[in-house]
Each structure stands twice: as structure tokens, then as C-alpha cells.
Design a protein around this motif. Structure first.
Motif, short mmCIF file in Angstrom:
data_model
loop_
_atom_site.label_atom_id
_atom_site.label_comp_id
_atom_site.label_asym_id
_atom_site.label_seq_id
_atom_site.Cartn_x
_atom_site.Cartn_y
_atom_site.Cartn_z
N TYR A 36 0.84 -1.19 0.00
CA TYR A 36 0.00 0.00 0.00
C TYR A 36 0.88 1.25 0.00
O TYR A 36 1.94 1.28 0.65
CB TYR A 36 -0.91 0.02 1.22
N HIS A 38 0.47 5.85 -0.77
CA HIS A 38 -0.41 6.96 -1.11
C HIS A 38 -0.32 7.23 -2.61
O HIS A 38 0.77 7.19 -3.19
CB HIS A 38 -0.03 8.22 -0.33
N PRO A 39 -1.44 7.52 -3.25
CA PRO A 39 -1.41 7.81 -4.69
C PRO A 39 -0.45 8.96 -5.01
O PRO A 39 -0.38 9.95 -4.28
CB PRO A 39 -2.86 8.20 -5.01
N CYS A 75 -1.38 4.57 -16.66
CA CYS A 75 -1.96 5.66 -15.88
C CYS A 75 -2.76 6.65 -16.72
O CYS A 75 -3.48 7.48 -16.17
CB CYS A 75 -0.86 6.43 -15.15
N SER A 84 -3.39 9.94 -14.75
CA SER A 84 -4.01 9.75 -13.44
C SER A 84 -2.94 9.36 -12.43
O SER A 84 -1.87 8.84 -12.81
CB SER A 84 -5.08 8.65 -13.51
N THR A 87 -1.88 4.43 -8.16
CA THR A 87 -2.52 3.96 -6.93
C THR A 87 -2.13 2.51 -6.66
O THR A 87 -1.56 1.84 -7.54
CB THR A 87 -4.05 4.07 -7.05
N THR A 90 -3.04 0.00 -9.33
CA THR A 90 -2.36 0.01 -10.63
C THR A 90 -1.37 -1.14 -10.69
O THR A 90 -0.55 -1.30 -9.77
CB THR A 90 -1.63 1.34 -10.85
#
Length: 393
Positions: A36, A38-39, A75, A84, A87, A90
Motif C-alpha cells: 500500500y 499513497h497515490p 496511468c 491519473s 494507486t 495500478t
């Protein structure tokens, strides 16, 4: 006919006839295995990697390879064509061929690409998801890519926050060092006016080479400032009061150089309108208008403290505006307040306000608020209220 529900493995079928879904593609890169984070937009991430490349142990060519790898991520919005953010959903495994990566990496050779990929793997920014034959290819289900064998960018994205913070520290370091270089130049010019021995003269000459080096650090700059202040303090200690009074012109840039170390002094808050007379308020002028050299010369003669850091008259309005922003950073004025002041009153008024703050820097607790009030009221402190800044040198 009765049928007992059992899996193929429970029925002792041969493994080649029934392959479990979880082990069908061993080592494949999938979204479920990604960490995980952060975008983040890939342009911002690449800029951070480029800024912090030395701290990450990367050469410029390796940064170009990272750019090529990031460009292969899915993206871009197919409808609008806008990038984009990347994330955790992706797919971060790149399965593009070496030919494609070499082309996107500014035409490097296949051998150079392999060497840079090894470097990126050694520093922990990529991981390899190799297939049995070493080829890169996607794994599809119902026409949709669900995984891939190739180059996994998960380690890079997992460290994205760390890299962004490191890049911001690098930028702050560069801004601080730029201000300290100006301070060193001011102190050095003050020392050159003193009657010092040969050893000190040689030290002052060596400072020029230190300032020219791109590898000069903040620690080295602080050490130089401390030594230059010691030279001035020692000279004042052995000088007579009469000689000290004749060196007023020498003391001025030295006092102004305390701006770089003003956080060491205990500030006392002062109001921008308390006990001061109103001065004539000039109509606001836009900094986009052309200014004559004569008007800049006249303005520069009134800015005694800013002139200590920038003795040369600005060549143009753009150069003067650059000085406004640089000196504002040294005074710790918030960038948004500085931009608003320039937009409403013009860069001339902003320069005059900064020069006023520099004159009373030891007595101002919040330079940002003081700057805003100073531009709004158009008033300044009387000359009789200026503090004695020699105790801060």
C-alpha cells in the motif's frame, strides 16, 4: 448416478491435469501482492527521484531508465489523455520489451539498459518477476490483464513518501545554502576592509574556491560564517573606540549578515503601526512595467540592508523580482503572503517592506504578519527606534 463433489487433487489426479489457481503462475506480479502507498503522480515521483538521485545512489542515466519504466504504467486516461495518479490498484509490473525501454530511455543500448536495471535492483527500487524462460509477458483473464512477468516497481512506489520527503529536504538545503553563500560574501567583504594578518588574508582568498564548489555543504558554510564572525569580533576587541567609530561603513554589511543566523537571537514582537508616523503612500505599481535604470539606481540607494546582500543593481524588473523572493525566504516570509503583497502593491513596495524588516529583524517575532501589516498600512518605524544589532553579530 450419484456423484461425490471432490477437487481434482483430492481425487489424486495428476498435477498436470489440475493446477491450483494460486500456484498456476508462480512468481507473477499481481495487484494483490503489491504494497500500500499513497497515490502519487509519476511526474512528481520522477522529479523527486531526480532531485534525490545522489542520496539514492543513482546516476543521471539510471534516472532516465526509471522515467522509461514509469512511462509504461497504465496511468493515462484513454478518453481524456490525462495522466491519473499511480494507486495501489495500478499493476506495477512492467512487461515491455527491452527494445521499447531502450527507445524510451533516450536511445541507450541494450547492454546499458541491463546494467542500469541491475543498479536499480541493487539499490532496492525495482524487483524482478521472471518467468521460466526469462521473458516478460502479461497474464490475461477474460481479455483483462491480471498480472505479469517483468520488472516490478513496487519497491519504488513503497518508498515514494520517503523519496518525496528526501527531495524536499534537498530543495530546502539548496535554499538555505544559497542564503548562507550571500551571508559569507557579505562577511568576507567586511573582513577585507580590516587590517588583518597574512594568515587571515589567505583564508579569505580560499573562501572564493569554497563558494564555487557545487559540493559545499551547509555545515561547511556555517563553519566559515562562524570563523568570519570571530575574525571581526577579534578585530573589534583590539580596536580603539575612535577606530571603531570610523568603521561604520564596515559594520553595516556585517550587521545585515546576521539575518542568516537570526533564529539564534531571542525575538521580541513589534507591531507594524505602534508608535510610528504615517509616511507618504505611493500609488501601487505593477512589477510587469518596464523600469528605467536610473529609477532602479535611486531605489537601490535607499535599500541599505538589502544592498548589503545584493550590492549590484538589478539588471531588469525580473531580476529585481527574483531578489524579492530570495530575500523573503531569508526573512522567513510565507511565500503566499509574499506573492499577495507583490500582486497588490508591486515589487517596489515589497522590497521597501523587506528592507524595513531587515532593519528590525531581532525585534520581529512573526515576519510574515509584519510584512502583511506593513504593506496594508504603508507605515514604517522611525529612525530613532532602530535596535542595536551589534550584539547579534
Amino acid at each position: 448416478m450419484y456423484q461425490h463433489p471432490e477437487t481434482a487433487f483430492e481425487a489424486e489426479a495428476h498435477s498436470i491435469c489440475a493446477v491450483d489457481e494460486h500456484t498456476a503462475f508462480d512468481g507473477v506480479g499481481t495487484v494483490a501482492q503489491q504494497p500500500y502507498f499513497h497515490p502519487v503522480r509519476r511526474r512528481e515521483l520522477l522529479a523527486a527521484v531526480n532531485t534525490a538521485a545522489k542520496d539514492l545512489g543513482l546516476r543521471p542515466a539510471s534516472v532516465v531508465v526509471i522515467d522509461a519504466l514509469l512511462s509504461c504504467l497504465p496511468c493515462k486516461d484513454p478518453k481524456t489523455g490525462i495522466d491519473s495518479p499511480i494507486t495501489p490498484l495500478t499493476l506495477l509490473t512492467i512487461y515491455a520489451a527491452n527494445t521499447t525501454l531502450c527507445f524510451r530511455a533516450k536511445g541507450i543500448t541494450d547492454r546499458q539498459l541491463r546494467r542500469h536495471l541491475e543498479t536499480l535492483e541493487d539499490v532496492g527500487l525495482i524487483a524482478r518477476k521472471d518467468s521460466a524462460n526469462g521473458k516478460r509477458f502479461p497474464i490475461q483473464r477474460c481479455g483483462k490483464v491480471i498480472g505479469a512477468f517483468g520488472i516490478d516497481l513496487s519497491p519504488l512506489l513503497a518508498r515514494s513518501e520517503e523519496i518525496m520527503d528526501l527531495a524536499q529536504q534537498r530543495r530546502d538545503h539548496a535554499v538555505e545554502l544559497r542564503g548562507m553563500r550571500s551571508c559569507i560574501q557579505s562577511l568576507r567583504m567586511a573582513c577585507l576592509r580590516l587590517d588583518v594578518d597574512t594568515e587571515v588574508t589567505n583564508f579569505l582568498d580560499s573562501i572564493r574556491n569554497v563558494l564555487r564548489r557545487a559540493t559545499t555543504t551547509v555545515i561547511e558554510a556555517r563553519a566559515i560564517i562562524s570563523k568570519l564572525k570571530g575574525i571581526i569580533a577579534d578585530y573589534r576587541a583590539v580596536s580603539s573606540p575612535a577606530q571603531t567609530s570610523n568603521r561604520t561603513a564596515v559594520n553595516t554589511p556585517v550587521e545585515a549578515s546576521c539575518l542568516a543566523q537570526k533564529h539564534n537571537a531571542e525575538p521580541h514582537e513589534a507591531s507594524a503601526t505602534d508608535g510610528r508616523n504615517d509616511r507618504h503612500k505611493e500609488p501601487p505599481k505593477s512589477y510587469t512595467k518596464k523600469t528605467t535604470h536610473q529609477s532602479l539606481t535611486n531605489l537601490w540607494q535607499t535599500l541599505t540592508h538589502i544592498r548589503s546582500f545584493y550590492p549590484d543593481i538589478p539588471r531588469s524588473d525580473h531580476h529585481a523580482l527574483q531578489i524579492v523572493y530570495e530575500f523573503g525566504k531569508m526573512l522567513r516570509i510565507a511565500p503566499d503572503v509574499l506573492r499577495g503583497g507583490i500582486a497588490s502593491k508591486g515589487w517596489r513596495a515589497a522590497l521597501e517592506a523587506e528592507d524595513e524588516i531587515a532593519a528590525r529583524v531581532a525585534n520581529i517575532a512573526d515576519p510574515t504578519s509584519y510584512f502583511g501589516r506593513l504593506l496594508r498600512t504603508g507605515t514604517r518605524l522611525s529612525q530613532t527606534c532602530k535596535p542595536d544589532m551589534r550584539s547579534y553579530t
